[in-house]
Enzyme design. Structure first.
Site, mmCIF file in Angstrom:
data_model
loop_
_atom_site.group_PDB
_atom_site.id
_atom_site.type_symbol
_atom_site.label_atom_id
_atom_site.label_comp_id
_atom_site.label_asym_id
_atom_site.label_seq_id
_atom_site.Cartn_x
_atom_site.Cartn_y
_atom_site.Cartn_z
ATOM 1 N N ASP A 163 0.851 -1.192 0.000
ATOM 2 C CA ASP A 163 0.000 0.000 0.000
ATOM 3 C C ASP A 163 0.884 1.238 0.000
ATOM 4 O O ASP A 163 2.016 1.212 0.482
ATOM 5 C CB ASP A 163 -0.902 0.012 1.235
ATOM 6 N N GLY A 164 0.360 2.337 -0.542
ATOM 7 C CA GLY A 164 1.103 3.584 -0.551
ATOM 8 C C GLY A 164 1.821 3.842 -1.861
ATOM 9 O O GLY A 164 2.505 4.841 -2.010
ATOM 10 N N CYS A 165 1.657 2.936 -2.809
ATOM 11 C CA CYS A 165 2.282 3.104 -4.122
ATOM 12 C C CYS A 165 1.201 3.511 -5.127
ATOM 13 O O CYS A 165 0.083 3.011 -5.072
ATOM 14 C CB CYS A 165 2.930 1.802 -4.583
ATOM 15 N N ALA A 166 1.549 4.402 -6.026
ATOM 16 C CA ALA A 166 0.593 4.848 -7.046
ATOM 17 C C ALA A 166 0.283 3.711 -8.015
ATOM 18 O O ALA A 166 -0.837 3.591 -8.505
ATOM 19 C CB ALA A 166 1.143 6.049 -7.801
ATOM 20 N N SER A 167 1.261 2.863 -8.274
ATOM 21 C CA SER A 167 1.052 1.726 -9.162
ATOM 22 C C SER A 167 0.860 0.457 -8.325
ATOM 23 O O SER A 167 0.987 0.484 -7.105
ATOM 24 C CB SER A 167 2.253 1.577 -10.106
#
Length: 136
Positions: free
Chosen positions: A48-52
């Site tokens: 979690d916390g990634c744009a992709s």
């Protein structure tokens, strides 16, 4: 506290003056990495916390840490490959001691990633450190 694979990246980056060339290098490094088995792309391995979309699958064998990973974004896949060069095959107790921002700073990545990519990179590093800390 870095391995030969990461030091090789640092040396290669010293010969690449243009950031376009460095981005291409990171992308190509990610392309050379084996894809993560689709069966391992599950909520437990998703970061979690990634744009992709990002998945990290850590392994600890004989007290040594390693992980495989994948992403649907080519630059992020390359960043995963760079993190693998930084962390893979370290003794699990040493993984949380690696100053990843400092080491990645040697590549100049901190100054050339978008805010979203930087946040995603931090999220991946935190996942790696957390898994290794729990295992140590």
């Amino acid at each position: 506290m870095t391995g030969a694979a990461f030091e090789e990246i640092v040396e290669d980056f010293e010969f690449l003056d243009d950031w376009e060339d460095r981005y291409r290098y990171v992308i190509d490094y990610g392309k050379a990495m084996d894809p993560l088995d689709d069966a391992l792309k599950v909520p437990a391995t998703k970061v979690d916390g990634c744009a992709s979309q990002v998945w990290l699958h850590p392994k600890i064998e004989d007290g040594r840490f390693s992980f495989d990973g994948d992403s649907d974004a080519m630059i992020v896949r390359g960043l995963i490959a760079v993190l693998r060069a930084l962390y893979n095959d370290l003794p699990v107790k040493e993984v949380p001691q690696v100053d990843a921002p400092e080491q990645l700073g040697r590549l100049g990545l901190n100054d050339h990633l978008s805010a979203q990519r930087s946040n995603g990179l931090r999220a991946m590093i935190e996942r790696i450190r957390s898994v290794a800390s729990e295992a140590a």
